[in-house]
Design a protein around this motif. Structure first.
Motif, PDB file in Angstrom:
ATOM      1  N   PRO A   1       0.807  -1.222   0.000  1.00  0.00           N
ATOM      2  CA  PRO A   1       0.000   0.000   0.000  1.00  0.00           C
ATOM      3  C   PRO A   1       0.840   1.273   0.000  1.00  0.00           C
TER       4      PRO A   1
ATOM      5  N   ARG B   1      -5.884   2.134  -1.900  1.00  0.00           N
ATOM      6  CA  ARG B   1      -4.675   2.117  -1.068  1.00  0.00           C
ATOM      7  C   ARG B   1      -3.422   2.373  -1.890  1.00  0.00           C
ATOM      8  N   ARG B   2      -3.601   2.605  -3.202  1.00  0.00           N
ATOM      9  CA  ARG B   2      -2.483   2.936  -4.094  1.00  0.00           C
ATOM     10  C   ARG B   2      -2.976   3.920  -5.146  1.00  0.00           C
TER      11      ARG B   2
ATOM     12  N   ASP C   1      -5.623  -3.320  -4.311  1.00  0.00           N
ATOM     13  CA  ASP C   1      -5.868  -1.909  -4.623  1.00  0.00           C
ATOM     14  C   ASP C   1      -6.685  -1.150  -3.590  1.00  0.00           C
ATOM     15  N   ASN C   2      -7.537  -1.816  -2.829  1.00  0.00           N
ATOM     16  CA  ASN C   2      -8.482  -1.102  -1.980  1.00  0.00           C
ATOM     17  C   ASN C   2      -8.583  -1.703  -0.585  1.00  0.00           C
ATOM     18  N   THR C   3      -8.846  -0.815   0.396  1.00  0.00           N
ATOM     19  CA  THR C   3      -9.214  -1.232   1.745  1.00  0.00           C
ATOM     20  C   THR C   3     -10.734  -1.139   1.846  1.00  0.00           C
TER      21      THR C   3
ATOM     22  N   TYR D   1      -8.729  -6.145   2.751  1.00  0.00           N
ATOM     23  CA  TYR D   1      -8.130  -5.349   1.686  1.00  0.00           C
ATOM     24  C   TYR D   1      -7.654  -6.279   0.585  1.00  0.00           C
TER      25      TYR D   1
ATOM     26  N   TRP E   1      -1.116   4.096   0.910  1.00  0.00           N
ATOM     27  CA  TRP E   1      -1.886   4.733   1.981  1.00  0.00           C
ATOM     28  C   TRP E   1      -2.560   3.660   2.808  1.00  0.00           C
ATOM     29  N   GLU E   2      -2.595   3.866   4.114  1.00  0.00           N
ATOM     30  CA  GLU E   2      -3.382   3.027   5.003  1.00  0.00           C
ATOM     31  C   GLU E   2      -4.595   3.834   5.475  1.00  0.00           C
ATOM     32  N   VAL E   3      -5.761   3.284   5.312  1.00  0.00           N
ATOM     33  CA  VAL E   3      -6.984   3.955   5.737  1.00  0.00           C
ATOM     34  C   VAL E   3      -7.451   3.299   7.029  1.00  0.00           C
TER      35      VAL E   3
ATOM     36  N   TYR F   1      -6.097  12.229   3.079  1.00  0.00           N
ATOM     37  CA  TYR F   1      -6.216  11.026   2.247  1.00  0.00           C
ATOM     38  C   TYR F   1      -6.611  11.480   0.840  1.00  0.00           C
TER      39      TYR F   1
ATOM     40  N   LYS G   1     -13.629  -2.907   9.591  1.00  0.00           N
ATOM     41  CA  LYS G   1     -12.829  -3.284   8.432  1.00  0.00           C
ATOM     42  C   LYS G   1     -13.128  -4.722   8.026  1.00  0.00           C
TER      43      LYS G   1
END
Length: 305
Positions: free
Chosen positions: A9, A58-59, A42-44, A39, A11-13, A97, A36
């Motif tokens: 990743p 996340r990218r 590509d996505n969380t 993931y 970014w971490e959400v 973000y 949550k």
């Protein structure tokens, strides 16, 4: 494995950040619980209450596909005979973000992990009707909407073979001698002649982590449409080899329509290629059940090779 991988990743959400964005932009959802789900590359993904699910890139490379989902997926309603991820909420990022995010109805179901061959066989007509309808979506409309042509270049069999031999070496420590030899024999004997180009609208990433089944094991939904593209139908037809046991493949094609041998060759290749990637990520993430399923899928895809 570790190191710099395509699933790492940028970014971490966190749950707190997801809650902040969702509640501030969609106040009607602010009272709902958020947790949550997991993931992908590509996505969380977060579940919001009982009815919704939100996906956060996340990218950077995942932003454009998510935006395309928001544009194209509402158009597909008349072409998809089973539940799918139709976006309902369109969120925007900020300095904390820097990416958009989408909210969808929560589709009830689970990943098809550990199903019996009998359960898989029952889904053959469901999958065939789904892909037969999806593949009739007008290509010109997709082009006008910005859908790309085979953006992952999955039809380049020679390149896939080269990469898969590297993957196989990376996986060697995690594979039995028998399974390793079966995969090595398949790759070394693989015909790498190019397939004839074909331009069909595709889901583009149809594998077990983007499919849902109900309590009986029947296909109940299709998720994660970020790799929609125009390309060869074999890219979606990989499920004939990855999901269905050998005995169910004829009934699938009886419903979908017959395809030529080079389409089957490419479909089988992708049915091995994608699980190899999933397997490597699962090893890095210590997800034993996912790794085992990926290994089982490869064996199934090669069962009548």
């Amino acid at each position: 494995m570790g190191g710099s991988n395509l699933w790492d990743p940028e970014w971490e959400v966190s749950e707190g950040l997801a809650r902040k964005f969702i509640s501030s932009q969609f106040p009607q959802l602010a009272h709902l619980t958020i947790h949550k789900l997991g993931y992908g590359w590509d996505n969380t993904v977060y579940r919001v209450g009982d009815e919704f699910v939100f996906r956060f890139p996340r990218r950077k490379v995942a932003i454009a596909p998510l935006q395309m989902e928001g544009k194209i997926l509402p158009m597909l309603e008349a072409y998809i005979p089973i539940p799918y991820s139709k976006p309902l909420f369109f969120g925007e990022g900020d300095y904390e973000y820097p990416a958009p995010f989408l909210g969808y109805p929560y589709l009830i179901g689970k990943f098809p992990i550990g199903l019996t061959d009998e359960q898989r066989t029952l889904s053959a007509p469901i999958l065939a009707r789904f892909l037969k309808r999806l593949h009739t979506f007008p290509v010109q409309l997709a082009v006008e909407s910005g859908i790309q042509f085979d953006h992952r270049n999955l039809t380049d069999i020679a390149l896939r073979k080269e990469k898969m031999l590297i993957f196989l070496a990376d996986l060697r420590a995690h594979i039995s001698d028998e399974d390793y030899q079966a995969m090595a024999d398949y790759l070394h004997e693989l015909n790498t002649e190019p397939v004839e180009p074909s331009h069909i609208f595709l889901h583009g990433d149809l594998h077990f982590k983007n499919m849902l089944v109900d309590e009986q094991g029947l296909i109940s939904g299709i998720i994660d449409w970020g790799d929609m593209n125009i390309g060869h139908p074999a890219c979606d037809l990989n499920v004939v080899y990855s999901f269905l046991p050998p005995g169910a493949r004829a009934s699938f094609f009886a419903e979908y329509g017959e395809v030529d041998e080079e389409t089957k060759r490419l479909a089988r290749l992708i049915a091995v290629y994608i699980p190899m990637l999933i397997w490597m990520q699962a090893i890095d993430d210590h997800e034993a059940a996912v790794a085992e399923e990926a290994k089982t899928i490869i064996a199934r895809a090669l069962a009548d090779a």
